[in-house]
Design an enzyme around this catalytic site. Structure first.
Site, PDB file in Angstrom:
ATOM      1  N   ASN A  73      29.764  -8.093  51.900  1.00 15.72           N
ATOM      2  CA  ASN A  73      31.118  -7.709  52.275  1.00 15.72           C
ATOM      3  C   ASN A  73      31.617  -6.661  51.273  1.00 15.72           C
ATOM      4  O   ASN A  73      31.897  -6.982  50.123  1.00 15.72           O
ATOM      5  CB  ASN A  73      32.001  -8.963  52.254  1.00 15.72           C
ATOM      6  CG  ASN A  73      33.462  -8.677  52.549  1.00 15.72           C
ATOM      7  OD1 ASN A  73      33.909  -7.538  52.492  1.00 15.72           O
ATOM      8  ND2 ASN A  73      34.208  -9.727  52.841  1.00 15.72           N
ATOM      9  N   HIS A 121      34.811  -5.488  60.555  1.00 13.16           N
ATOM     10  CA  HIS A 121      34.634  -5.622  59.108  1.00 13.16           C
ATOM     11  C   HIS A 121      33.449  -6.560  58.857  1.00 13.16           C
ATOM     12  O   HIS A 121      33.361  -7.651  59.427  1.00 13.16           O
ATOM     13  CB  HIS A 121      35.921  -6.174  58.494  1.00 13.16           C
ATOM     14  CG  HIS A 121      35.717  -6.693  57.117  1.00 13.16           C
ATOM     15  ND1 HIS A 121      35.111  -5.938  56.135  1.00 13.16           N
ATOM     16  CD2 HIS A 121      36.010  -7.896  56.549  1.00 13.16           C
ATOM     17  CE1 HIS A 121      35.041  -6.656  55.029  1.00 13.16           C
ATOM     18  NE2 HIS A 121      35.573  -7.839  55.255  1.00 13.16           N
ATOM     19  N   CYS A 149      40.314  -5.751  53.246  1.00 13.42           N
ATOM     20  CA  CYS A 149      39.276  -5.436  54.234  1.00 13.42           C
ATOM     21  C   CYS A 149      39.829  -4.799  55.505  1.00 13.42           C
ATOM     22  O   CYS A 149      39.055  -4.347  56.351  1.00 13.42           O
ATOM     23  CB  CYS A 149      38.486  -6.691  54.565  1.00 13.42           C
ATOM     24  SG  CYS A 149      37.880  -7.488  53.088  1.00 13.42           S
TER      25      CYS A 149
END
Ligand code: ACO
Length: 335
Positions: free
Chosen positions: A290, A260, A117
């Site tokens: 996500n 993020h 990420c």
């Protein structure tokens, strides 16, 4: 770390792409013991996009890239470098070359960056170095992941979190006066690699082989959610503050906090530790979950298309995740 800067860097345009298939929390509740209420309250996620095609990583990356390129005067043959941030390549040797071929950028060198990420931020910083030292002029940076392919769909602690997507950014060299990438700050803590990983499992194979060998197979995502949460809310504000300090900027000068998109509670906790008001936090994870390396460019592209981000705005971009890695890039948007 200081580098010799010969050129400035301009972020010209962005693009994004997600799969059509939308999986709601209610649908996930049919698979594992969970509920829309639990997922939304703990994460802020309502739905995510899931890809079913084996080539979806490259298809989405190419779509996002062409969308970004179409907003500029640059065509694919002008690209010098393509950096694909992904932890879910469709080839263990890397997928960037397939993206290069798919968009016809035959003059560009292309390689992958694997940093989960944090991948997009690290790829942006890498691209910036190549431009600032005068090596390359036109760079395509893509964050793309298909974590759904590595999710254990019977593990309710993780399968609720992830979605698939891609986002792209075009960077170009410019006179230092117009430079809009202002600074960065990167970190890694490899001691904690097992807090979030997709490990490789090896098994013996000796059939039809002249020596006893090992064959590798990647497993599913495993995560210590609470530890990752604590890591993110403590380390990310520190990284942002260090980066702001290095530029003599205060948190009040930040127009947009672009983190993020892991979990709304993380986004809010980081903002509150930096005393950045919630209205300045860019969040779209309710729609996508996500999406790992794609989450930052996906949210950035949406905020630019919605005209939330205005000319001259100061944006703090911060990624964090497996590795553990985390990093911040601060830039000013001049559309
Ligand atoms: N539905 C219902 N109950 C659940 C679910 C679910 N989907 N998942 C866990 N639970 C239960 C647990 O079993 C536990 O029950 P128990 O108390 O009876 O044992 C209870 O809910 C609490 O579980 P926790 O794991 O302690 O829940 P927590 O409040 O920590 O929330 C979460 C979990 C959302 C994962 C949180 O820890 C988090 O967001 N962590 C950060 C994760 C993250 O951002 N990861 C991505 C990093 S980026 C990258 O690199 C991929």
């Amino acid at each position: 770390m200081k580098s010799s800067i010969r050129q400035g860097v301009k972020l010209l345009a962005t693009g994004s792409a997600v799969p059509d298939l939308c999986i709601s929390n209610d649908l996930i509740s049919d698979i594992v013991d969970t509920s829309d209420e639990w997922i939304f309250n703990r994460t802020g996620i309502k739905e995510r996009r899931i890809s079913s095609s084996p080539t979806s990583l490259i298809d989405m990356a190419a779509k996002a890239s062409m969308q970004a390129l179409d907003k500029t005067q640059i065509n694919t043959l002008d690209l010098d470098l393509i950096i694909l941030a992904t932890s879910t390549p469709n080839d263990l040797f890397g997928s960037a070359s397939q993206l290069q071929a798919k968009i016809g950028a035959s003059k560009a060198i292309a390689f992958d960056i694997t940093a989960a990420c944090s991948g997009f931020v690290i790829a942006m910083v890498t691209a910036t170095q190549f431009i600032q030292n005068g090596s390359y002029a036109n760079v395509l940076v893509v964050g793309a992941d298909v974590l759904s392919k590595w999710t254990n769909w019977s593990d309710r602690r993780t399968c609720i979190l992830f979605g698939d997507g891609a986002g792209a950014a075009i960077l170009q060299s410019c006179s230092t006066v117009k430079n809009n990438i202002l600074g960065f700050h990167l970190n890694t803590d490899g001691q904690k690699f097992d807090q979030l990983n997709i490990s490789c499992e090896y098994s013996n194979f000796s059939d039809k082989c002249i020596y006893p060998g090992l064959r590798g197979n990647f497993k599913h995502i495993t995560m210590h959610g609470k530890e990752v949460y604590k890591f993110a809310v403590s380390k990310v504000p520190q990284s942002i503050q260090s980066c702001l300090n290095s530029l003599n900027l205060s948190s009040e000068s930040v127009d947009w906090l672009l983190l993020h998109q892991a979990n709304n509670r993380i986004l809010n906790a980081v903002a509150s530790r930096l005393m950045i008001p919630a209205e300045k936090v860019i969040s779209n994870l309710s729609k996508y979950g996500n999406t790992s390396a794609a989450s930052i460019p996906l949210a950035l592209n949406e905020a630019l298309e919605d005209k939330k981000i205005k000319n001259g705005d100061l944006i703090v971009m911060s990624g964090f995740g497996a590795g553990l890695t985390w990093g911040t890039l601060i830039f000013r948007w001049y559309g």
